[in-house]
Scaffold this motif. Structure first.
Motif, PDB file in Angstrom:
ATOM      1  N   MET A  73       1.012  -1.287   0.045  1.00 15.38           N
ATOM      2  CA  MET A  73      -0.073   0.116  -0.077  1.00 15.38           C
ATOM      3  C   MET A  73       0.952   1.299   0.055  1.00 15.38           C
ATOM      4  SD  MET A  73      -3.171   1.035   2.736  1.00 15.38           S
ATOM      5  CE  MET A  73      -4.049  -0.345   2.377  1.00 15.38           C
ATOM      6  N   ASP A  74       0.593   2.217  -0.900  1.00  9.22           N
ATOM      7  CA  ASP A  74       1.566   3.377  -0.837  1.00  9.22           C
ATOM      8  C   ASP A  74       1.138   4.353   0.058  1.00  9.22           C
ATOM      9  OD1 ASP A  74      -0.781   4.709  -2.096  1.00  9.22           O
ATOM     10  OD2 ASP A  74       0.009   4.824  -3.859  1.00  9.22           O
ATOM     11  N   ASP A  75       1.910   5.439   0.263  1.00 12.74           N
ATOM     12  CA  ASP A  75       1.353   6.408   1.256  1.00 12.74           C
ATOM     13  C   ASP A  75       0.059   7.047   0.880  1.00 12.74           C
ATOM     14  OD1 ASP A  75       3.922   6.123   2.343  1.00 12.74           O
ATOM     15  OD2 ASP A  75       4.744   7.946   1.131  1.00 12.74           O
ATOM     16  N   LYS A  76      -0.167   7.464  -0.271  1.00 15.43           N
ATOM     17  CA  LYS A  76      -1.451   8.152  -0.439  1.00 15.43           C
ATOM     18  C   LYS A  76      -2.715   6.952   0.074  1.00 15.43           C
ATOM     19  CE  LYS A  76      -3.200   8.917  -4.659  1.00 15.43           C
ATOM     20  NZ  LYS A  76      -3.329   9.799  -5.740  1.00 15.43           N
ATOM     21  N   ALA A  77      -2.641   5.821  -0.269  1.00 10.05           N
ATOM     22  CA  ALA A  77      -3.439   4.964   0.122  1.00 10.05           C
ATOM     23  C   ALA A  77      -3.733   4.656   1.619  1.00 10.05           C
ATOM     24  CB  ALA A  77      -3.254   3.678  -0.360  1.00 10.05           C
ATOM     25  N   ILE A  78      -2.599   4.880   2.312  1.00 12.90           N
ATOM     26  CA  ILE A  78      -2.581   4.885   3.597  1.00 12.90           C
ATOM     27  C   ILE A  78      -3.218   5.985   4.471  1.00 12.90           C
ATOM     28  CG2 ILE A  78      -1.119   4.806   5.637  1.00 12.90           C
ATOM     29  CD1 ILE A  78       1.021   3.102   3.995  1.00 12.90           C
ATOM     30  N   LEU A  79      -2.916   7.352   3.884  1.00 14.22           N
ATOM     31  CA  LEU A  79      -3.384   8.392   4.359  1.00 14.22           C
ATOM     32  C   LEU A  79      -4.931   8.327   4.017  1.00 14.22           C
ATOM     33  CD1 LEU A  79      -0.513  11.010   3.447  1.00 14.22           C
ATOM     34  CD2 LEU A  79      -1.400  10.263   5.692  1.00 14.22           C
ATOM     35  N   LEU A  80      -5.427   7.984   3.051  1.00 12.76           N
ATOM     36  CA  LEU A  80      -6.786   8.085   2.603  1.00 12.76           C
ATOM     37  C   LEU A  80      -7.508   6.810   3.479  1.00 12.76           C
ATOM     38  CD1 LEU A  80      -9.212   8.850   1.022  1.00 12.76           C
ATOM     39  CD2 LEU A  80      -8.314   7.366  -0.790  1.00 12.76           C
ATOM     40  N   ARG A  81      -6.894   5.860   3.854  1.00  7.18           N
ATOM     41  CA  ARG A  81      -7.513   4.853   4.527  1.00  7.18           C
ATOM     42  C   ARG A  81      -7.727   5.420   6.093  1.00  7.18           C
ATOM     43  NH1 ARG A  81      -4.185  -0.364   6.281  1.00  7.18           N
ATOM     44  NH2 ARG A  81      -3.424   1.150   7.379  1.00  7.18           N
ATOM     45  N   TYR A  82      -6.543   6.084   6.527  1.00  7.52           N
ATOM     46  CA  TYR A  82      -6.885   6.786   7.828  1.00  7.52           C
ATOM     47  C   TYR A  82      -7.807   7.856   8.009  1.00  7.52           C
ATOM     48  CZ  TYR A  82      -3.032   4.642  10.535  1.00  7.52           C
ATOM     49  OH  TYR A  82      -2.121   3.629  10.813  1.00  7.52           O
ATOM     50  N   LEU A  83      -7.992   8.732   6.848  1.00  5.50           N
ATOM     51  CA  LEU A  83      -8.776   9.714   6.719  1.00  5.50           C
ATOM     52  C   LEU A  83     -10.368   8.975   6.572  1.00  5.50           C
ATOM     53  CD1 LEU A  83      -9.777  12.833   6.472  1.00  5.50           C
ATOM     54  CD2 LEU A  83      -9.345  12.572   4.009  1.00  5.50           C
ATOM     55  N   ARG A  84     -10.770   8.081   5.752  1.00  6.84           N
ATOM     56  CA  ARG A  84     -11.902   7.430   5.940  1.00  6.84           C
ATOM     57  C   ARG A  84     -12.149   6.804   7.099  1.00  6.84           C
ATOM     58  NH1 ARG A  84     -10.770   4.521  -0.214  1.00  6.84           N
ATOM     59  NH2 ARG A  84     -11.704   6.191  -1.261  1.00  6.84           N
ATOM     60  N   ALA A  85     -11.540   6.264   7.816  1.00  2.00           N
ATOM     61  CA  ALA A  85     -11.855   5.764   9.182  1.00  2.00           C
ATOM     62  C   ALA A  85     -12.131   6.918  10.084  1.00  2.00           C
ATOM     63  CB  ALA A  85     -10.402   4.903   9.592  1.00  2.00           C
ATOM     64  N   ARG A  86     -11.467   7.719  10.001  1.00  7.97           N
ATOM     65  CA  ARG A  86     -11.803   8.701  11.121  1.00  7.97           C
ATOM     66  C   ARG A  86     -13.025   9.820  10.906  1.00  7.97           C
ATOM     67  NH1 ARG A  86      -7.511   6.632  12.122  1.00  7.97           N
ATOM     68  NH2 ARG A  86      -9.055   5.223  12.778  1.00  7.97           N
ATOM     69  N   ARG A  87     -13.387   9.797   9.516  1.00  6.41           N
ATOM     70  CA  ARG A  87     -14.621  10.342   9.070  1.00  6.41           C
ATOM     71  C   ARG A  87     -15.906   9.457   9.537  1.00  6.41           C
ATOM     72  NH1 ARG A  87     -13.499  10.116   2.880  1.00  6.41           N
ATOM     73  NH2 ARG A  87     -12.395  11.851   2.571  1.00  6.41           N
ATOM     74  N   GLY A  88     -15.678   8.201   9.329  1.00  6.34           N
ATOM     75  CA  GLY A  88     -16.651   7.207   9.860  1.00  6.34           C
ATOM     76  C   GLY A  88     -16.913   7.203  11.132  1.00  6.34           C
ATOM     77  N   GLU A  89     -15.762   7.265  11.913  1.00  5.28           N
ATOM     78  CA  GLU A  89     -15.766   7.252  13.678  1.00  5.28           C
ATOM     79  C   GLU A  89     -16.631   8.513  13.857  1.00  5.28           C
ATOM     80  OE1 GLU A  89     -11.864   6.330  14.639  1.00  5.28           O
ATOM     81  OE2 GLU A  89     -11.890   4.363  13.870  1.00  5.28           O
ATOM     82  N   LEU A  90     -16.377   9.741  13.367  1.00  3.67           N
ATOM     83  CA  LEU A  90     -16.923  10.861  13.628  1.00  3.67           C
ATOM     84  C   LEU A  90     -18.359  10.854  13.365  1.00  3.67           C
ATOM     85  CD1 LEU A  90     -16.914  13.786  14.682  1.00  3.67           C
ATOM     86  CD2 LEU A  90     -16.317  14.516  12.374  1.00  3.67           C
ATOM     87  N   LEU A  91     -18.831  10.358  12.452  1.00  6.95           N
ATOM     88  CA  LEU A  91     -20.343  10.223  11.871  1.00  6.95           C
ATOM     89  C   LEU A  91     -21.060   9.359  13.069  1.00  6.95           C
ATOM     90  CD1 LEU A  91     -22.053  11.389   9.883  1.00  6.95           C
ATOM     91  CD2 LEU A  91     -21.749   9.704   8.448  1.00  6.95           C
ATOM     92  N   ALA A  92     -20.074   8.271  13.361  1.00  4.94           N
ATOM     93  CA  ALA A  92     -20.867   7.427  14.246  1.00  4.94           C
ATOM     94  C   ALA A  92     -21.096   7.941  15.459  1.00  4.94           C
ATOM     95  CB  ALA A  92     -19.785   6.091  14.312  1.00  4.94           C
ATOM     96  N   LYS A  93     -20.690   9.095  15.881  1.00  8.66           N
ATOM     97  CA  LYS A  93     -20.873   9.749  17.227  1.00  8.66           C
ATOM     98  C   LYS A  93     -22.140  10.222  17.252  1.00  8.66           C
ATOM     99  CE  LYS A  93     -16.958   8.458  19.058  1.00  8.66           C
ATOM    100  NZ  LYS A  93     -16.986   7.694  20.135  1.00  8.66           N
ATOM    101  N   ILE A  94     -22.924  10.452  16.264  1.00  8.51           N
ATOM    102  CA  ILE A  94     -24.446  10.819  16.476  1.00  8.51           C
ATOM    103  C   ILE A  94     -25.442   9.808  16.246  1.00  8.51           C
ATOM    104  CG2 ILE A  94     -23.548  13.082  15.691  1.00  8.51           C
ATOM    105  CD1 ILE A  94     -25.090  12.350  12.790  1.00  8.51           C
ATOM    106  N   ASN A  95     -24.676   8.576  16.139  1.00 11.79           N
ATOM    107  CA  ASN A  95     -25.828   7.403  15.909  1.00 11.79           C
ATOM    108  C   ASN A  95     -26.662   7.152  17.296  1.00 11.79           C
ATOM    109  OD1 ASN A  95     -25.115   6.992  13.427  1.00 11.79           O
ATOM    110  ND2 ASN A  95     -23.940   5.425  13.732  1.00 11.79           N
ATOM    111  N   GLY A  96     -27.956   6.814  17.384  1.00  7.44           N
ATOM    112  CA  GLY A  96     -28.545   6.523  18.294  1.00  7.44           C
ATOM    113  C   GLY A  96     -28.966   7.804  19.385  1.00  7.44           C
ATOM    114  N   LEU A  97     -28.519   8.956  18.987  1.00 11.13           N
ATOM    115  CA  LEU A  97     -28.875  10.123  19.959  1.00 11.13           C
ATOM    116  C   LEU A  97     -30.128  10.732  19.198  1.00 11.13           C
ATOM    117  CD1 LEU A  97     -25.562  11.548  20.818  1.00 11.13           C
ATOM    118  CD2 LEU A  97     -26.841  10.037  22.120  1.00 11.13           C
TER     119      LEU A  97
END
Length: 192
Positions: free
Chosen positions: A1-25
């Motif tokens: 996996m190249d640097d861009k793919a690694i950074l994009l994977r981290y960004l996508r994961a943090r986006r998803g975790e942020l959005l999940a913080k509003i679930n169930g409220l």
């Protein structure tokens, strides 16, 4: 996996975790200010989605075409950090998804050394690369995810990524209370 793919994977994961913080409220809990400066969960989602559109859009000459009235001239200060009653949660979630798709398209289309210009940064720092902006947005998203972690815990006690999060000690409610009490005791002893 190249640097861009690694950074994009981290960004996508943090986006998803942020959005999940509003679930169930409910609507009140996702919008209510939890700090003296008004920090709230849905506002954090709105802010991150909004600034990401700018960083991966205008900075690289790839505007999204999406109007963000809270960034227009004359808009109220910090209007991107809260959600008025007339703006729906669904519209903010849709903005978050739109922003992610637009940003991902920019990231996938350009090489890491692609030049960009951040017009709202000081002149001496405004000339950037995609690599710099990817790192910047990973850090910014993670910072706001940290805020959201704390807010969600204050609202309903949910911590981290939920039950089974390997970054949290496996304690029950009583054990957490005892742990907190021990920390409180240490703080009081140190301040004496």
């Amino acid at each position: 996996m190249d640097d861009k793919a690694i950074l994009l994977r981290y960004l996508r994961a943090r986006r998803g975790e942020l959005l999940a913080k509003i679930n169930g409220l409910d609507e009140y809990d996702v919008r209510r200010p939890m700090t003296p400066t008004g920090t709230n969960l849905l506002g954090l989602v709105k802010h991150v989605a909004s600034v990401e559109l700018g960083y991966f859009g205008e900075v690289f000459g790839r505007p999204s075409g999406r109007e963000l009235p809270w960034f227009e001239e004359g808009a109220e200060a910090d209007a991107d950090f809260w959600v008025p009653a007339g703006e729906s949660r669904e519209s903010i979630v849709e903005l978050h998804r739109f922003s992610a798709e637009h940003s991902d398209a920019t990231i996938e289309a350009l090489p890491l050394d692609a030049p960009g210009e951040v017009p709202w940064w000081p002149e001496e720092r405004r000339h950037v690369t995609l690599h710099q902006i990817l790192v910047h947005m990973c850090v910014e998203t993670a910072q706001h995810l940290g805020h959201a972690d704390i807010l969600r815990e204050l609202i309903d006690g949910s911590a981290g990524k939920g039950p089974g999060d390997p970054n949290l000690s496996p304690r029950n409610t009583e054990q957490w209370a005892a742990h907190r009490s021990r920390i409180e005791g240490a703080a009081r002893e140190a301040s004496a």
